[in-house]
Write an enzyme that holds these catalytic residues in place. Structure first.
Site, mmCIF file in Angstrom:
data_model
loop_
_atom_site.group_PDB
_atom_site.id
_atom_site.type_symbol
_atom_site.label_atom_id
_atom_site.label_comp_id
_atom_site.label_asym_id
_atom_site.label_seq_id
_atom_site.Cartn_x
_atom_site.Cartn_y
_atom_site.Cartn_z
ATOM 1 N N VAL A 92 -10.166 5.135 3.119
ATOM 2 C CA VAL A 92 -10.430 6.573 3.041
ATOM 3 C C VAL A 92 -11.881 6.866 2.680
ATOM 4 O O VAL A 92 -12.411 7.910 3.058
ATOM 5 C CB VAL A 92 -9.471 7.248 2.030
ATOM 6 C CG1 VAL A 92 -8.047 7.161 2.518
ATOM 7 C CG2 VAL A 92 -9.606 6.643 0.649
ATOM 8 N N PHE B 192 0.832 3.658 6.779
ATOM 9 C CA PHE B 192 -0.473 3.838 7.410
ATOM 10 C C PHE B 192 -1.555 3.533 6.385
ATOM 11 O O PHE B 192 -1.552 4.070 5.279
ATOM 12 C CB PHE B 192 -0.609 5.278 7.908
ATOM 13 C CG PHE B 192 -1.955 5.585 8.505
ATOM 14 C CD1 PHE B 192 -2.297 5.126 9.769
ATOM 15 C CD2 PHE B 192 -2.885 6.338 7.791
ATOM 16 C CE1 PHE B 192 -3.537 5.417 10.327
ATOM 17 C CE2 PHE B 192 -4.130 6.623 8.334
ATOM 18 C CZ PHE B 192 -4.452 6.162 9.602
ATOM 19 N N SER C 126 -6.273 3.217 -5.851
ATOM 20 C CA SER C 126 -5.754 4.106 -4.807
ATOM 21 C C SER C 126 -5.881 5.568 -5.213
ATOM 22 O O SER C 126 -6.181 6.429 -4.376
ATOM 23 C CB SER C 126 -4.288 3.773 -4.513
ATOM 24 O OG SER C 126 -4.184 2.532 -3.851
ATOM 25 N N GLU D 225 -9.462 6.539 -4.630
ATOM 26 C CA GLU D 225 -9.777 6.562 -3.200
ATOM 27 C C GLU D 225 -9.197 7.806 -2.535
ATOM 28 O O GLU D 225 -9.878 8.492 -1.768
ATOM 29 C CB GLU D 225 -9.254 5.286 -2.546
ATOM 30 C CG GLU D 225 -10.066 4.054 -2.919
ATOM 31 C CD GLU D 225 -9.311 2.747 -2.730
ATOM 32 O OE1 GLU D 225 -9.899 1.692 -3.023
ATOM 33 O OE2 GLU D 225 -8.133 2.784 -2.308
ATOM 34 N N GLN D 226 -7.933 8.114 -2.820
ATOM 35 C CA GLN D 226 -7.320 9.276 -2.176
ATOM 36 C C GLN D 226 -7.960 10.572 -2.669
ATOM 37 O O GLN D 226 -8.168 11.513 -1.896
ATOM 38 C CB GLN D 226 -5.812 9.280 -2.420
ATOM 39 C CG GLN D 226 -5.102 8.107 -1.736
ATOM 40 C CD GLN D 226 -3.629 8.361 -1.470
ATOM 41 O OE1 GLN D 226 -3.183 9.503 -1.407
ATOM 42 N NE2 GLN D 226 -2.883 7.277 -1.292
ATOM 43 N N HIS E 243 0.835 -1.198 0.000
ATOM 44 C CA HIS E 243 0.000 0.000 0.000
ATOM 45 C C HIS E 243 0.872 1.250 0.000
ATOM 46 O O HIS E 243 1.934 1.287 0.631
ATOM 47 C CB HIS E 243 -0.923 0.008 1.221
ATOM 48 C CG HIS E 243 -2.110 -0.895 1.062
ATOM 49 N ND1 HIS E 243 -3.354 -0.440 0.737
ATOM 50 C CD2 HIS E 243 -2.221 -2.244 1.171
ATOM 51 C CE1 HIS E 243 -4.200 -1.458 0.651
ATOM 52 N NE2 HIS E 243 -3.526 -2.565 0.909
ATOM 53 N N PRO E 244 0.417 2.299 -0.690
ATOM 54 C CA PRO E 244 1.197 3.549 -0.721
ATOM 55 C C PRO E 244 0.960 4.381 0.535
ATOM 56 O O PRO E 244 -0.044 4.222 1.231
ATOM 57 C CB PRO E 244 0.632 4.257 -1.948
ATOM 58 C CG PRO E 244 -0.809 3.813 -1.985
ATOM 59 C CD PRO E 244 -0.801 2.382 -1.513
#
Length: 471
Positions: free
Chosen positions: A427, A423, A388, A391-392, A371-372
């Site tokens: 989100v 982390f 991702s 999502e972000q 995961h980033p």
């Protein structure tokens, strides 16, 4: 081979039946006409009948006739049928006959009365015998002969089918004929549903044995008409209440001339008929009417994709990124026991999540590290996966102020230094403010607690991704 049994069905939100007239329930009566189609050496069978008669504990007698059993079946044709005929014709209630083809051929007066009353006559197979060990080719031939004889007897081919004493092949073999508006050899729902076989949909209208009068002669059974009435009343009351609450269902009652046609049992049925006629919004159709209504109201719609039926390469291509950069989870899920219950977002998530949970701690750590960072270097370099990135962006992490970016960078660094992985948080469940609050709170966790928390968030992210693409 995939697991063939469907343990999901309509799921927690079944379709609204939209019964005619806004009915809260569809109550469907079936009269099984088997008398003259049962096992008997006169019919070319190897032994006498032993099923569903008042000789409790009866066993087949090879190469012999059983006078008592034959006489009880004859009671159904001679007396029980006419008692039930009077009840339904006087009450003007529709009825579906499950007619064994060879029994119909031995019942000219009863058949004439069925047709004069306008009852639906569905097929109950060629003979009232056990099919569980019958080779598929033999059963296929018997299905064809049942249709032929039924057409000879009634003048038209049957539109509905119920074998009853069926094999594992029965539904497939009947579906292959393409001749039936519905098949009823299941007991798995309170509503009709579509079943696909060899790429073609077949409507299934489930039957029931719990409300079947066969329980007068099987254990645990009804001792008298009042017990029978009470069970039928309780079933009706439950389903009517569900319909009143906005989820209409179907209630099926299976009757036999030689069983409920007996006077003491008959009174319980008559009491139930009188009971339901006192309610509004009760639809009493034939099974064919239900089939026609369902086909018009809920026609078959092919799903865009059925995960459990995909080839490995396609499955992994579609779902390999559900767990970030961890296609091995999809590969293991595909190799496991997938079935219809895994064709929804929740079902497929369960299969993927189970593989993640069964993986070693080292493998799960690799998933975490795949995961980033939130709003980190990969995002700035536009090197996130499509999932991702979306999502972000959904909470504005792609448009931070300089101060916000600095705060995320500081938290990311502190988190990775303490725990050894980025982390991770779902989100889409959060806002920018709640993410930052969780970030700071979880920095206080022990490594063991945070590993568990991060894994739980990975699973949550996977579920949200699946819900975006599957029902």
């Amino acid at each position: 081979m995939r697991y063939p049994r469907d343990m999901h069905g309509h799921g927690p939100t079944p379709p609204h039946a939209n019964w005619p007239g806004g009915a809260h329930i569809a109550v469907q009566f079936v009269l099984n006409y088997e008398e003259g189609g049962e096992n008997c050496i006169l019919h070319g069978d190897a032994a006498s009948e032993a099923f569903l008669a008042d000789v409790i504990g009866a066993a087949p007698w090879p190469d012999q006739r059983h006078a008592n059993i034959e006489s009880m079946y004859e009671y159904g044709a001679r007396a029980g049928f006419w008692r039930l005929h009077r009840l339904f014709t006087e009450a003007q209630l529709p009825l579906t006959i499950y007619g064994v083809a060879t029994a119909l051929m031995r019942a000219p007066a009863q058949l004439a009365a069925m047709q004069e009353a306008g009852w639906e006559i569905a097929s109950h197979g060629l003979k009232w015998v056990q099919h569980k060990d019958m080779p598929p080719d033999e059963e296929r031939a018997q299905i064809a002969e049942a249709i032929r004889l039924h057409t000879v007897a009634t003048g038209t081919p049957p539109r509905g089918w119920y074998t009853g004493r069926s094999s594992l092949n029965t539904i497939d073999l009947v579906s292959e004929t393409g001749a039936f508006a519905y098949i009823s050899d299941t007991y798995d729902d309170d509503l009709p549903y579509w079943r696909v076989h060899q790429g073609k949909p077949q409507l299934i209208i489930p039957y029931t044995l719990s409300a079947n009068d066969m329980r007068f002669v099987t254990a645990p059974g009804f001792d008298n008409g009042q017990e029978y009435f009470q069970f039928l009343k309780d079933s009706f009351d439950c389903l009517y209440a569900e319909g009143l609450a906005g989820s209409p269902k179907m209630m099926s009652l299976g009757l036999h001339c030689r069983l409920v046609g007996q006077p003491g049992r008959f009174q319980g049925l008559k009491q139930f008929v009188d009971y339901i006629r006192s309610f509004d919004k009760v639809w009493i159709p034939t099974r064919l009417a239900i089939a026609q209504h369902w086909a018009a109201t809920h026609p078959y719609v092919a799903p865009e994709v059925i995960p459990s039926q995909l080839a490995k390469a396609d499955f992994v291509a579609r779902y390999g990124s559900i767990f970030e950069h961890s296609a091995w989870i999809a590969e293991r899920a595909w190799a496991g026991e997938l079935g219809p219950a895994n064709d929804t977002a929740i079902g497929l998530h369960f299969a993927l999540r189970s593989q993640f949970r069964m993986a070693s701690a080292e493998e799960r750590l690799k998933v975490l590290n795949a995961h980033p960072d939130l709003a980190g270097k990969l995002a700035a370099a536009q090197r996130l996966t499509a999932e991702s990135t979306a999502e972000q962006a959904s909470v504005g992490l792609d448009a931070l102020t300089d101060g916000e970016r600095q705060r995320f960078t500081m938290l990311n660094t502190a988190y990775v230094d303490k725990f050894g992985f980025p982390f991770i948080i779902a989100v889409r469940d959060n806002t920018k403010a709640s993410i930052l609050a969780s970030f700071e709170a979880r920095l206080k966790h022990t490594p063991e607690a945070e590993f568990a928390a991060a894994c739980a968030q990975v699973e949550r992210i996977a579920l949200l991704r699946l819900k975006a693409i599957l029902p």
